[in-house]
Design an enzyme around this catalytic site. Structure first.
Site, PDB file in Angstrom:
ATOM      1  N   LYS A 205      -4.813   0.791  -4.264  1.00  0.00           N
ATOM      2  CA  LYS A 205      -4.012   1.575  -3.323  1.00  0.00           C
ATOM      3  C   LYS A 205      -2.590   1.793  -3.847  1.00  0.00           C
ATOM      4  O   LYS A 205      -1.883   0.836  -4.186  1.00  0.00           O
ATOM      5  CB  LYS A 205      -3.982   0.857  -1.974  1.00  0.00           C
ATOM      6  CG  LYS A 205      -3.336   1.635  -0.836  1.00  0.00           C
ATOM      7  CD  LYS A 205      -3.468   0.836   0.464  1.00  0.00           C
ATOM      8  CE  LYS A 205      -2.921   1.608   1.667  1.00  0.00           C
ATOM      9  NZ  LYS A 205      -3.095   0.816   2.915  1.00  0.00           N
TER      10      LYS A 205
ATOM     11  N   CYS B 107      -6.606   4.568   3.116  1.00  0.00           N
ATOM     12  CA  CYS B 107      -5.821   4.600   4.356  1.00  0.00           C
ATOM     13  C   CYS B 107      -4.526   5.388   4.219  1.00  0.00           C
ATOM     14  O   CYS B 107      -4.547   6.618   4.239  1.00  0.00           O
ATOM     15  CB  CYS B 107      -5.566   3.168   4.832  1.00  0.00           C
ATOM     16  SG  CYS B 107      -5.136   3.059   6.589  1.00  0.00           S
TER      17      CYS B 107
ATOM     18  N   GLU C  24     -11.388  -0.231   4.677  1.00  0.00           N
ATOM     19  CA  GLU C  24     -10.374  -0.937   3.886  1.00  0.00           C
ATOM     20  C   GLU C  24     -10.458  -2.442   4.156  1.00  0.00           C
ATOM     21  O   GLU C  24     -10.597  -2.878   5.302  1.00  0.00           O
ATOM     22  CB  GLU C  24      -8.991  -0.413   4.289  1.00  0.00           C
ATOM     23  CG  GLU C  24      -7.819  -1.077   3.604  1.00  0.00           C
ATOM     24  CD  GLU C  24      -6.471  -0.523   4.071  1.00  0.00           C
ATOM     25  OE1 GLU C  24      -5.461  -0.780   3.393  1.00  0.00           O
ATOM     26  OE2 GLU C  24      -6.438   0.165   5.122  1.00  0.00           O
TER      27      GLU C  24
END
Length: 268
Positions: free
Chosen positions: A110, A142, A41
């Site tokens: 995200k 994540c 990330e």
């Protein structure tokens, strides 16, 4: 299909240095005859970009993305890499998906923003999948891995391989591999994460990049140092797992929805 998990320590705010490290890992993956490489990330900028986030963000045709496209073409390697993506006036915590011909397949933005990320990023609104020459892939970033809905939607949309660029920190070591194995087992797909290493501010990123099979078996588990790990993906295992039992086919969404709609009713 052979996948490389490139576990490294991005330098905060230094895109040139990070691209240099990424090239090193791209060359390593190419030498190992990999078809795809997964980076962490926000590998392009480091994690705690804070007030510099907008300044460091790039459009999909930005200079750094164009460099990655050139390397994907040169090394015949598909790649997924995290970066701050500028879309008009918004900035997203995104991952770019570039195919081996150097074309951008798309970006994933995200959806589940962690802690203070919402101060600097807009939240994504979609869970896309992409049909590639290797198979159908989905991406989650994540904190997304901690929500079963993310992987379930991707699997329902046909994802066979779900890739998770990650910047996961201590003390969550005991959870990361559990999430990866769970998301793989409950959807009977391959799931892999590349987690970064190093310290930014007072946060320690622990690495331990991992991958799991459609049977929920752990295929690789990294340590806390800079390294590159390799995963062999055999998509025929998906059908083999689903021939035993199939969670997707056996779901009861009408019951779930009916139960959730009974607001105020106590269910024993």
């Amino acid at each position: 299909m052979k996948v490389a998990l490139a576990q490294l320590k991005p330098v905060l705010h230094d895109k040139s240095k990070n691209l240099e490290m990424m090239l090193h890992h791209i060359q390593m993956a190419s030498q190992q005859n990999c078809q795809l490489i997964l980076f962490p990330e926000l590998v392009l900028t480091g994690y705690f970009t804070r007030e510099k986030t907008r300044e460091l963000a790039e459009h999909i045709n930005g200079e750094s993305i164009c460099q990655l496209k050139d390397w994907a073409r040169e090394y015949n390697l598909m790649m997924i890499a995290g970066f701050p993506e500028k879309v008009q006036e918004e900035v997203f915590n995104s991952a770019v998906i570039i195919d081996q011909s150097g074309e951008v397949v798309g970006t994933y933005q995200k959806v589940h923003l962690w802690d203070e990320e919402e101060k600097y990023f807009s939240a994504g609104q979609e869970f896309p999948v992409w049909n590639t020459s290797f198979g159908t892939i989905g991406v989650m970033i994540c904190y997304d891995t901690e929500f079963p809905e993310t992987a379930r939607i991707l699997a329902e949309r046909g994802a066979e391989l779900i890739l998770a660029p990650t910047a996961n920190m201590t003390p969550l070591e005991h959870l990361q591999k559990t999430y990866i194995q769970s998301r793989a087992a409950e959807n009977q797909v391959f799931v892999a994460t590349t987690n970064r290493i190093g310290v930014e501010e007072t946060t320690h990123f622990f690495g331990q990049s991992a991958a799991a099979s459609p049977f929920g078996e752990l295929l690789v588990l990294g340590d806390g140092e800079e390294n590159q790990y390799y995963v062999e993906v055999d998509f025929s295992q998906i059908q083999a797992a689903r021939n035993q039992f199939c969670y997707l086919a056996d779901r009861r969404p009408s019951v779930y929805q009916s139960t959730m709609n009974r607001k105020g009713e106590t269910i024993v």
